[in-house]
Motif scaffolding. Structure first.
Motif, PDB file in Angstrom:
ATOM      1  N   GLY A  41      80.586 103.360   0.535  1.00  0.00           N
ATOM      2  CA  GLY A  41      80.793 101.957   1.250  1.00  0.00           C
ATOM      3  C   GLY A  41      79.658 100.990   0.459  1.00  0.00           C
ATOM      4  N   ASP A  42      79.453  99.973   1.106  1.00  0.00           N
ATOM      5  CA  ASP A  42      78.735  98.950   0.559  1.00  0.00           C
ATOM      6  C   ASP A  42      77.696  98.377   1.523  1.00  0.00           C
ATOM      7  OD1 ASP A  42      79.947  98.576  -2.293  1.00  0.00           O
ATOM      8  OD2 ASP A  42      81.639  98.276  -0.903  1.00  0.00           O
ATOM      9  N   TYR A  43      76.478  98.025   0.843  1.00  0.00           N
ATOM     10  CA  TYR A  43      75.455  97.281   1.748  1.00  0.00           C
ATOM     11  C   TYR A  43      75.437  95.749   1.060  1.00  0.00           C
ATOM     12  CZ  TYR A  43      73.679 101.899   3.490  1.00  0.00           C
ATOM     13  OH  TYR A  43      73.624 102.974   3.957  1.00  0.00           O
ATOM     14  N   TYR A  44      75.341  94.742   2.175  1.00  0.00           N
ATOM     15  CA  TYR A  44      75.178  93.428   1.568  1.00  0.00           C
ATOM     16  C   TYR A  44      74.064  92.741   2.297  1.00  0.00           C
ATOM     17  CZ  TYR A  44      80.134  94.174  -0.007  1.00  0.00           C
ATOM     18  OH  TYR A  44      81.476  94.642  -0.735  1.00  0.00           O
ATOM     19  N   LYS A  76      81.625  98.673   4.852  1.00  0.00           N
ATOM     20  CA  LYS A  76      81.011  97.618   4.410  1.00  0.00           C
ATOM     21  C   LYS A  76      79.847  97.140   5.514  1.00  0.00           C
ATOM     22  CE  LYS A  76      84.555  95.442   1.734  1.00  0.00           C
ATOM     23  NZ  LYS A  76      85.220  94.130   1.595  1.00  0.00           N
ATOM     24  N   ILE A  77      78.450  97.388   5.124  1.00  0.00           N
ATOM     25  CA  ILE A  77      77.417  97.145   6.146  1.00  0.00           C
ATOM     26  C   ILE A  77      76.836  95.917   5.596  1.00  0.00           C
ATOM     27  CG2 ILE A  77      75.631  98.153   7.268  1.00  0.00           C
ATOM     28  CD1 ILE A  77      78.121  99.799   7.761  1.00  0.00           C
ATOM     29  N   ALA A  78      76.780  94.837   6.467  1.00  0.00           N
ATOM     30  CA  ALA A  78      75.851  93.676   6.190  1.00  0.00           C
ATOM     31  C   ALA A  78      74.518  93.477   7.138  1.00  0.00           C
ATOM     32  CB  ALA A  78      76.717  92.535   6.149  1.00  0.00           C
ATOM     33  N   GLY A  79      73.612  92.716   6.616  1.00  0.00           N
ATOM     34  CA  GLY A  79      72.454  92.300   7.432  1.00  0.00           C
ATOM     35  C   GLY A  79      71.486  91.566   6.959  1.00  0.00           C
ATOM     36  N   THR A  80      70.572  91.424   7.697  1.00  0.00           N
ATOM     37  CA  THR A  80      69.350  90.694   7.417  1.00  0.00           C
ATOM     38  C   THR A  80      68.114  91.072   8.095  1.00  0.00           C
ATOM     39  OG1 THR A  80      68.478  88.631   7.145  1.00  0.00           O
ATOM     40  CG2 THR A  80      69.747  88.846   8.882  1.00  0.00           C
ATOM     41  N   GLY A  81      66.972  90.862   7.540  1.00  0.00           N
ATOM     42  CA  GLY A  81      65.598  91.401   8.468  1.00  0.00           C
ATOM     43  C   GLY A  81      64.593  91.649   7.230  1.00  0.00           C
ATOM     44  N   THR A  82      63.381  91.240   7.540  1.00  0.00           N
ATOM     45  CA  THR A  82      62.246  91.706   6.673  1.00  0.00           C
ATOM     46  C   THR A  82      62.014  92.994   6.765  1.00  0.00           C
ATOM     47  OG1 THR A  82      60.468  91.114   8.233  1.00  0.00           O
ATOM     48  CG2 THR A  82      61.215  89.547   6.761  1.00  0.00           C
ATOM     49  N   ILE A  83      61.080  93.760   6.039  1.00  0.00           N
ATOM     50  CA  ILE A  83      60.863  95.369   6.004  1.00  0.00           C
ATOM     51  C   ILE A  83      59.467  95.347   5.962  1.00  0.00           C
ATOM     52  CG2 ILE A  83      61.544  95.879   3.705  1.00  0.00           C
ATOM     53  CD1 ILE A  83      62.509  97.817   7.178  1.00  0.00           C
ATOM     54  N   SER A  84      58.608  96.264   6.585  1.00  0.00           N
ATOM     55  CA  SER A  84      57.239  96.444   6.320  1.00  0.00           C
ATOM     56  C   SER A  84      57.218  97.753   5.639  1.00  0.00           C
ATOM     57  CB  SER A  84      56.422  96.396   7.564  1.00  0.00           C
ATOM     58  OG  SER A  84      56.823  97.657   8.556  1.00  0.00           O
ATOM     59  N   ALA A  85      56.168  98.394   4.991  1.00  0.00           N
ATOM     60  CA  ALA A  85      56.101  99.548   4.463  1.00  0.00           C
ATOM     61  C   ALA A  85      56.300 100.677   5.217  1.00  0.00           C
ATOM     62  CB  ALA A  85      54.899  99.735   3.643  1.00  0.00           C
ATOM     63  N   ASP A  86      55.894 100.448   6.578  1.00  0.00           N
ATOM     64  CA  ASP A  86      55.975 101.640   7.711  1.00  0.00           C
ATOM     65  C   ASP A  86      57.198 101.438   8.377  1.00  0.00           C
ATOM     66  OD1 ASP A  86      55.193  99.156   8.925  1.00  0.00           O
ATOM     67  OD2 ASP A  86      53.744 100.079  10.250  1.00  0.00           O
ATOM     68  N   GLY A  87      58.430 100.492   7.984  1.00  0.00           N
ATOM     69  CA  GLY A  87      59.643 100.664   8.800  1.00  0.00           C
ATOM     70  C   GLY A  87      59.755  99.733   9.720  1.00  0.00           C
TER      71      GLY A  87
END
Length: 329
Positions: free
Chosen positions: A53-56, A255-266
């Protein structure tokens, strides 16, 4: 002869009328849903295996407003608002580039850790990339704390508890930064302002910073030049890297889309423009749209209003996103 002149005049007026529709409206910009960016074209993990699949990564775009965009703004799909001064636009671009680089480091750390591999990551603060004459900040200064809330122990510049802390204060309240310059600790005071409905301090809006961190990994991740800025691609970059490292295919061909910041601890952090980002999934075949829990309400309302065939999945951590994908049917 008079008829010919009249016809020419009419043609000229019509052409001028058409042209005026596309002429930018001075001082205004338009915000629209952006394109979806496939992470397969952006990220390559050495000896990794791409999913079926794909990540967008979803985005929104900004540009000069014109008469057409003003008319379409009444649909709610796009928005026209005053354009910030040129110096603020330049600062936003610089800040966006720095935020993206920070997001890459956090995404690699979170994904490789989640894959069960040893990663050495020690966050030491946020290093200023450019002088700021308004506040006397120097390139190389390290941001250590805000009103005593440590930035050294965090992998994120915007901690959820820092955002909540600002929510309890009023616009115009004083905020104090503790800054390390060489061996000297300085205090810099700034004021809380409001941007896009969220309270933030003025100094934060002006600064471009990078993570001062020690990072060692057994996995090499290659990023192609990314035509975007800001930290909101973090979650989707993390999922791509993780999926390449795991023996299973988390996408299951979807197909998986999304948004969001990430920190090193997830941790998944709040972003902006979620309504425009979910609008970018219209008629694309995307099954799931991940977003931070704080942004879920507007994203879900947008999906319902425009009958978008996508499921909005709110997440607070990388673990929650992975668990959803593993249980997805």
């Amino acid at each position: 002869m008079k008829m010919k002149k009249l016809l020419i005049s009419i043609v000229i007026l019509v052409l001028l009328g058409i042209a005026s529709i596309y002429i930018p409206i001075p001082g205004y910009m338009v915000i629209t849903p952006g394109e979806m960016l496939n992470t397969k074209e952006m990220i390559q993990v050495d000896q990794g295996t791409k999913s079926k699949g794909d990540y967008y990564i979803t985005s929104f775009e900004q540009g000069p407003a014109n008469a057409i965009s003003y008319l379409f703004s009444f649909t709610g799909i796009i928005k026209v608002e005053p354009m910030p001064p040129l110096d603020e636009q330049k600062m936003d671009v610089e800040k966006g580039k720095a935020d993206l680089e920070n997001s890459k480091l956090s995404a690699m750390t979170a994904a490789i850790r989640k894959a069960g591999k040893d990663v050495k990551y020690e966050h030491k603060g946020w290093e200023v990339l450019k002088d700021d004459t308004k506040y006397g900040i120097k390139k190389g200064d390290l941001l250590q704390a805000i009103d005593g809330i440590s930035l050294k122990s965090s992998e994120e510049f915007f901690l959820p508890d820092l955002i909540k802390y600002y929510e309890k204060k009023k616009v115009g309240d004083t905020v104090t930064y503790q800054i390390l310059r060489g061996e000297e600790t300085l205090e810099v005071k700034t004021k809380l302002v409001e941007q896009n409905g969220q309270k933030i301090d003025d100094l934060n809006l002006r600064l471009s910073v990078k993570q001062k961190a020690e990072f060692q990994s057994p996995v090499k991740v290659n990023f192609k030049k990314l035509d975007l800025g800001g930290p909101s691609a973090g979650l989707m970059m993390t999922l791509d890297i993780l999926d390449e490292l795991l023996p299973e295919d988390l996408t299951k061909g979807n197909k998986i889309a999304g948004t969001g910041t990430i920190s090193a601890d997830g941790k998944v952090g709040i972003i902006g423009g979620e309504n425009y980002k979910v609008l970018s999934t219209i008629d694309t075949g995307v099954k799931v749209f991940f977003c931070p829990k704080e942004n879920a309400k507007l994203a879900q309302e947008t999906v319902k209003k425009y009958d978008i065939k996508v499921k909005v999945v709110p997440v607070a951590t990388l673990d929650e996103a992975v668990e959803y994908l593993r249980n997805m049917k």
